[in-house]
Design a protein around this motif. Structure first.
Motif, short mmCIF file in Angstrom:
data_model
loop_
_atom_site.label_atom_id
_atom_site.label_comp_id
_atom_site.label_asym_id
_atom_site.label_seq_id
_atom_site.Cartn_x
_atom_site.Cartn_y
_atom_site.Cartn_z
N GLY A 11 16.27 -1.70 -21.27
CA GLY A 11 14.84 -1.16 -20.84
C GLY A 11 14.49 0.37 -21.43
O GLY A 11 13.20 0.60 -21.77
N LYS A 12 15.58 1.09 -21.91
CA LYS A 12 15.04 2.35 -22.94
C LYS A 12 14.39 1.93 -24.07
O LYS A 12 13.33 2.41 -24.36
CB LYS A 12 16.38 3.01 -22.91
CG LYS A 12 16.33 4.21 -23.57
CD LYS A 12 17.53 4.62 -24.00
CE LYS A 12 18.47 5.27 -22.95
NZ LYS A 12 19.61 6.04 -23.22
N VAL A 13 14.87 0.78 -24.51
CA VAL A 13 14.14 0.46 -25.97
C VAL A 13 12.87 -0.60 -25.69
O VAL A 13 11.94 -0.24 -26.39
CB VAL A 13 15.15 -0.80 -26.80
CG1 VAL A 13 14.58 -1.00 -28.07
CG2 VAL A 13 16.52 -0.13 -27.04
N VAL A 14 12.85 -1.13 -24.47
CA VAL A 14 11.57 -1.65 -24.10
C VAL A 14 10.42 -0.71 -23.93
O VAL A 14 9.47 -0.69 -24.29
CB VAL A 14 11.68 -2.64 -22.66
CG1 VAL A 14 10.39 -2.90 -22.25
CG2 VAL A 14 12.46 -3.86 -23.13
N LEU B 228 5.06 -0.70 -15.56
CA LEU B 228 6.38 -0.91 -14.79
C LEU B 228 7.25 -1.59 -15.41
O LEU B 228 7.36 -3.10 -15.50
CB LEU B 228 5.82 -1.57 -13.44
CG LEU B 228 4.86 -0.80 -12.84
CD1 LEU B 228 4.53 -1.21 -11.33
CD2 LEU B 228 5.25 0.84 -12.31
N VAL B 229 8.50 -1.15 -15.65
CA VAL B 229 9.64 -1.62 -16.43
C VAL B 229 10.84 -1.92 -15.64
O VAL B 229 11.13 -0.85 -14.94
CB VAL B 229 10.38 -0.68 -17.58
CG1 VAL B 229 11.26 -1.50 -18.31
CG2 VAL B 229 9.17 -0.50 -18.40
N LEU B 230 11.04 -3.17 -15.14
CA LEU B 230 12.20 -3.40 -14.20
C LEU B 230 13.38 -3.40 -14.89
O LEU B 230 13.80 -4.49 -15.93
CB LEU B 230 11.94 -4.97 -13.46
CG LEU B 230 11.07 -4.92 -12.41
CD1 LEU B 230 9.66 -4.42 -12.51
CD2 LEU B 230 11.13 -6.44 -11.84
N GLY B 231 14.24 -2.51 -14.54
CA GLY B 231 15.58 -2.51 -15.24
C GLY B 231 15.51 -1.07 -16.09
O GLY B 231 15.05 -1.12 -17.05
N ALA B 232 16.33 -0.36 -15.45
CA ALA B 232 16.42 1.01 -16.35
C ALA B 232 18.11 1.21 -17.07
O ALA B 232 18.59 1.90 -16.78
CB ALA B 232 16.19 2.28 -15.14
N GLY B 233 18.47 0.38 -17.65
CA GLY B 233 19.39 0.33 -18.60
C GLY B 233 19.18 0.63 -19.96
O GLY B 233 18.05 0.97 -20.61
N GLY B 234 20.16 0.26 -20.93
CA GLY B 234 19.84 0.43 -22.25
C GLY B 234 18.79 -0.37 -22.83
O GLY B 234 17.97 -0.04 -23.82
#
Ligand SMILES: CC(C)(COP(=O)(O)OP(=O)(O)OC[C@H]1O[C@@H](n2cnc3c(N)ncnc32)[C@H](O)[C@@H]1OP(=O)(O)O)[C@@H](O)C(=O)NCCC(=O)NCCS
Length: 216
Positions: free
Chosen positions: A13-16, A5-11
């Motif tokens: 977050g995309k690389v994470v 689960l990744v908190l933060g769907a920005g740029g």
């Protein structure tokens, strides 16, 4: 099936998520973001809820990572999760080279092409970005961001929430304070204190912020 689960769907977050999907640990990757449900997808990943819902969502087969680019906000969210008993994982791209004699605290992310050498200790929630180098025996306190292509020589200390800009270099053995920003392409050849903005070759402090954020 193990889910991230990744908190933060920005740029960031995309690389994470991209780094996580390049490894084999997670079969499902999903995002939580404050803009849910309007923001329902990022690339081929789903946004399934808001970050506030994470404690109820995260089960025994789930791991959580915080992908907020702002250093202070990222650290605050990680500390809140840990205080509520929600574990925070580490995400490393398989093409990063990380010494088995280095340590990464919970919440760290390390992207492709980064190198972290022996004896280095990296605090909670740090970002070692694409192609960055952190040489031997460095100490990065919590929520430091080493931007793409930046390089720290051996035995460098970086204080909490500081940001080493893209392509900057820091000479071995130096100390950079907390809440400091080193500009893109800077060459740091002397210690830099807390709450500073430093840039140029050699790097000079151009602005110093007080702890309440006011600028001198
Ligand atoms: C150093 C930095 C924080 C300064 O930002 P800022 O305060 O908004 O600065 P400005 O863009 O208003 O520029 C102010 C002056 O500093 C100069 N300057 C800005 N960044 C500089 C840098 N990295 N090195 C040398 N000079 C720089 C500008 O040319 C300008 O000069 P002028 O007044 O003679 O025209 C920013 O430019 C920077 O380098 N950020 C790093 C970004 C980064 O690494 N991103 C990675 C994302 S993963």
């Amino acid at each position: 099936m193990r889910r991230l689960l990744v908190l933060g769907a920005g740029g960031h977050g995309k690389v994470v998520a991209d780094a996580a999907s390049a490894g084999r640990k997670w079969t499902v990757i999903e995002f939580l973001d404050d803009r849910y449900p309007e923001h329902g997808a990022l690339e081929d990943w789903k946004v399934i809820a808001r970050p506030a819902d994470v404690a109820g969502l995260a089960g025994a087969d789930d791991d959580v990572i915080v992908a907020i680019g702002d250093n202070a906000r990222r650290l605050a969210v990680i500390e809140e999760l840990l205080s509520r008993g929600v574990g925070v994982t580490v995400v490393t791209h398989p093409a990063a080279v990380i010494s088995p004699r280095a340590s990464l605290a919970p919440g760290c992310v390390v992207f492709a092409g980064a190198v972290i050498n022996a004896g280095t200790r990296i605090g909670r929630g740090c970002i070692v970005n694409t192609g960055a180098i952190v040489d031997h025996d460095c100490r990065l306190d919590d929520a430091v961001h080493v931007a793409p292509g930046a390089a720290l020589g051996g035995n460098v200390h970086v204080g909490r929430r500081s940001w080493i800009g893209i392509g900057a270099s820091v000479r071995h053995g130096l100390s950079i304070g907390s809440d400091t920003m080193i500009g893109a392409g800077a060459a740091v050849v002397a210690d830099i204190g807390d709450n500073a903005v430093a840039m140029g070759v050699p790097a000079r402090v151009s602005t110093r912020r007080d702890s309440d954020g006011t600028v001198e």
